[in-house]
Design a protein around this motif. Structure first.
Motif, PDB file in Angstrom:
ATOM      1  N   ILE A  25      47.500 101.564   3.329  1.00  0.00           N
ATOM      2  CA  ILE A  25      48.802 101.256   3.928  1.00  0.00           C
ATOM      3  C   ILE A  25      48.683 101.102   5.446  1.00  0.00           C
ATOM      4  N   LEU A  26      48.084 102.097   6.105  1.00  0.00           N
ATOM      5  CA  LEU A  26      48.038 102.076   7.573  1.00  0.00           C
ATOM      6  C   LEU A  26      46.779 101.438   8.147  1.00  0.00           C
ATOM      7  N   GLY A  27      45.783 101.163   7.322  1.00  0.00           N
ATOM      8  CA  GLY A  27      44.615 100.426   7.785  1.00  0.00           C
ATOM      9  C   GLY A  27      43.553 101.238   8.500  1.00  0.00           C
ATOM     10  N   LEU A  28      43.598 102.580   8.399  1.00  0.00           N
ATOM     11  CA  LEU A  28      42.518 103.375   8.973  1.00  0.00           C
ATOM     12  C   LEU A  28      41.262 103.156   8.138  1.00  0.00           C
ATOM     13  N   GLN A  29      40.121 103.411   8.726  1.00  0.00           N
ATOM     14  CA  GLN A  29      38.847 103.159   8.060  1.00  0.00           C
ATOM     15  C   GLN A  29      38.238 104.476   7.570  1.00  0.00           C
ATOM     16  N   PHE A  30      37.874 104.511   6.305  1.00  0.00           N
ATOM     17  CA  PHE A  30      37.246 105.700   5.744  1.00  0.00           C
ATOM     18  C   PHE A  30      35.930 105.973   6.463  1.00  0.00           C
ATOM     19  N   ALA A  31      35.678 107.241   6.816  1.00  0.00           N
ATOM     20  CA  ALA A  31      34.456 107.605   7.528  1.00  0.00           C
ATOM     21  C   ALA A  31      33.559 108.529   6.694  1.00  0.00           C
ATOM     22  N   HIS A  32      34.134 109.609   6.154  1.00  0.00           N
ATOM     23  CA  HIS A  32      33.291 110.605   5.475  1.00  0.00           C
ATOM     24  C   HIS A  32      34.157 111.500   4.599  1.00  0.00           C
ATOM     25  N   TYR A  33      33.583 111.944   3.483  1.00  0.00           N
ATOM     26  CA  TYR A  33      34.237 112.892   2.588  1.00  0.00           C
ATOM     27  C   TYR A  33      33.324 114.098   2.414  1.00  0.00           C
ATOM     28  N   LEU A  76      58.557  96.311  18.045  1.00  0.00           N
ATOM     29  CA  LEU A  76      59.853  95.644  18.105  1.00  0.00           C
ATOM     30  C   LEU A  76      60.078  94.625  16.993  1.00  0.00           C
ATOM     31  N   LYS A  77      59.045  93.899  16.605  1.00  0.00           N
ATOM     32  CA  LYS A  77      59.237  92.772  15.698  1.00  0.00           C
ATOM     33  C   LYS A  77      58.762  93.002  14.270  1.00  0.00           C
ATOM     34  N   TYR A  78      57.772  93.848  14.075  1.00  0.00           N
ATOM     35  CA  TYR A  78      57.123  93.914  12.762  1.00  0.00           C
ATOM     36  C   TYR A  78      57.101  95.288  12.103  1.00  0.00           C
ATOM     37  N   ALA A  79      57.242  96.354  12.853  1.00  0.00           N
ATOM     38  CA  ALA A  79      57.053  97.699  12.303  1.00  0.00           C
ATOM     39  C   ALA A  79      58.007  97.996  11.150  1.00  0.00           C
ATOM     40  N   ASN A  80      59.281  97.682  11.309  1.00  0.00           N
ATOM     41  CA  ASN A  80      60.242  97.983  10.247  1.00  0.00           C
ATOM     42  C   ASN A  80      59.899  97.241   8.961  1.00  0.00           C
ATOM     43  N   THR A  81      59.584  95.957   9.070  1.00  0.00           N
ATOM     44  CA  THR A  81      59.224  95.171   7.891  1.00  0.00           C
ATOM     45  C   THR A  81      57.943  95.703   7.267  1.00  0.00           C
ATOM     46  N   PHE A  82      56.964  96.004   8.095  1.00  0.00           N
ATOM     47  CA  PHE A  82      55.703  96.567   7.621  1.00  0.00           C
ATOM     48  C   PHE A  82      55.946  97.852   6.835  1.00  0.00           C
ATOM     49  N   LEU A  83      56.750  98.738   7.382  1.00  0.00           N
ATOM     50  CA  LEU A  83      57.016 100.016   6.724  1.00  0.00           C
ATOM     51  C   LEU A  83      57.812  99.823   5.435  1.00  0.00           C
ATOM     52  N   ALA A  90      61.626 103.811   8.196  1.00  0.00           N
ATOM     53  CA  ALA A  90      61.534 104.063   9.640  1.00  0.00           C
ATOM     54  C   ALA A  90      62.803 104.779  10.109  1.00  0.00           C
ATOM     55  N   TYR A  91      62.651 105.579  11.152  1.00  0.00           N
ATOM     56  CA  TYR A  91      63.814 106.214  11.770  1.00  0.00           C
ATOM     57  C   TYR A  91      63.540 106.415  13.251  1.00  0.00           C
ATOM     58  N   ASN A  92      64.615 106.579  14.019  1.00  0.00           N
ATOM     59  CA  ASN A  92      64.434 106.780  15.449  1.00  0.00           C
ATOM     60  C   ASN A  92      64.366 108.274  15.771  1.00  0.00           C
ATOM     61  N   PHE A  93      64.111 108.574  17.009  1.00  0.00           N
ATOM     62  CA  PHE A  93      63.944 109.947  17.471  1.00  0.00           C
ATOM     63  C   PHE A  93      65.174 110.806  17.172  1.00  0.00           C
ATOM     64  N   LEU A  94      66.355 110.215  17.266  1.00  0.00           N
ATOM     65  CA  LEU A  94      67.595 110.960  17.069  1.00  0.00           C
ATOM     66  C   LEU A  94      67.904 111.234  15.600  1.00  0.00           C
ATOM     67  N   LYS A  95      67.190 110.549  14.708  1.00  0.00           N
ATOM     68  CA  LYS A  95      67.433 110.676  13.263  1.00  0.00           C
ATOM     69  C   LYS A  95      68.915 110.482  12.944  1.00  0.00           C
ATOM     70  N   ASN A  96      69.507 109.446  13.542  1.00  0.00           N
ATOM     71  CA  ASN A  96      70.928 109.177  13.380  1.00  0.00           C
ATOM     72  C   ASN A  96      71.207 108.046  12.381  1.00  0.00           C
ATOM     73  N   TYR A 113      59.551 106.175  14.310  1.00  0.00           N
ATOM     74  CA  TYR A 113      59.002 107.225  13.462  1.00  0.00           C
ATOM     75  C   TYR A 113      59.043 106.855  11.977  1.00  0.00           C
ATOM     76  N   PHE A 114      58.177 107.524  11.201  1.00  0.00           N
ATOM     77  CA  PHE A 114      58.176 107.451   9.744  1.00  0.00           C
ATOM     78  C   PHE A 114      57.370 108.633   9.237  1.00  0.00           C
ATOM     79  N   ASP A 115      57.490 108.925   7.948  1.00  0.00           N
ATOM     80  CA  ASP A 115      56.781 110.069   7.373  1.00  0.00           C
ATOM     81  C   ASP A 115      55.700 109.607   6.413  1.00  0.00           C
ATOM     82  N   ASP A 116      54.631 110.387   6.328  1.00  0.00           N
ATOM     83  CA  ASP A 116      53.620 110.125   5.305  1.00  0.00           C
ATOM     84  C   ASP A 116      54.095 110.763   3.993  1.00  0.00           C
TER      85      ASP A 116
END
Length: 151
Positions: A25-33, A76-83, A90-96, A113-116
């Motif tokens: 989902i977030l595109g991090l790269q696996f390193a070690h287990y 500004l343009k893609y984060a909400n759609t991506f999430l 997605a939510y803002n700092f105020l959680k309103n 913001y968003f939660d895992d």
């Protein structure tokens, strides 16, 4: 002496699901287990400059917060759609109830913001040009632009 933050660690309820979330989902790269602990390490960004450790923990997870540096354009343009496409809210700092990014004027920085899946609070952040204005508190990006275009 200190040049930056290299790694952070969080607790997760299911290591396999967490690795899938952070890599697929977030595109991090696996390193070690490491099966002896159990923990997985993931690279954040390029050139092994930062790492996230995922520790599998049974019951009573200690939820954490951390932020991923992103471009202003992405936030500004893609984060909400991506999430949304990833099934995340997605939510803002105020959680309103708003999913619009906000500006922390003391930095200044744009954030969303968003939660895992385990409830860890994640953030997309971009440091904005301009001077610190702590007296403005937290405000919308549109308000930030209006105030700073008049200077």
């Amino acid at each position: 002496m200190i040049e930056g933050l290299y790694e952070t660690h969080i607790q997760v309820s299911n290591l396999e699901n967490a690795v899938q979330f952070y890599t697929q989902i977030l595109g991090l790269q696996f390193a070690h287990y490491d099966e002896t602990r159990p923990i997985a390490f993931l690279w954040i960004g390029e050139n092994k400059t930062a790492m996230l450790g995922l520790w599998e923990q049974e019951g009573n997870l200690h939820k954490r917060h951390f932020a991923f540096t992103c471009s202003k354009d992405f936030i500004l343009k893609y984060a909400n759609t991506f999430l949304e496409k990833s099934g995340l809210k997605a939510y803002n700092f105020l959680k309103n109830g708003s999913n619009e990014p906000m500006v922390f004027a003391w930095m200044p920085a744009l954030a969303l913001y968003f939660d895992d899946p385990d409830g860890n609070q994640l953030e997309f952040i971009h440091i904005l040009n301009g001077k610190s204005q702590p007296e403005l508190g937290v405000l919308s990006y549109e308000e930030w632009q209006k105030i700073n275009s008049s200077h």
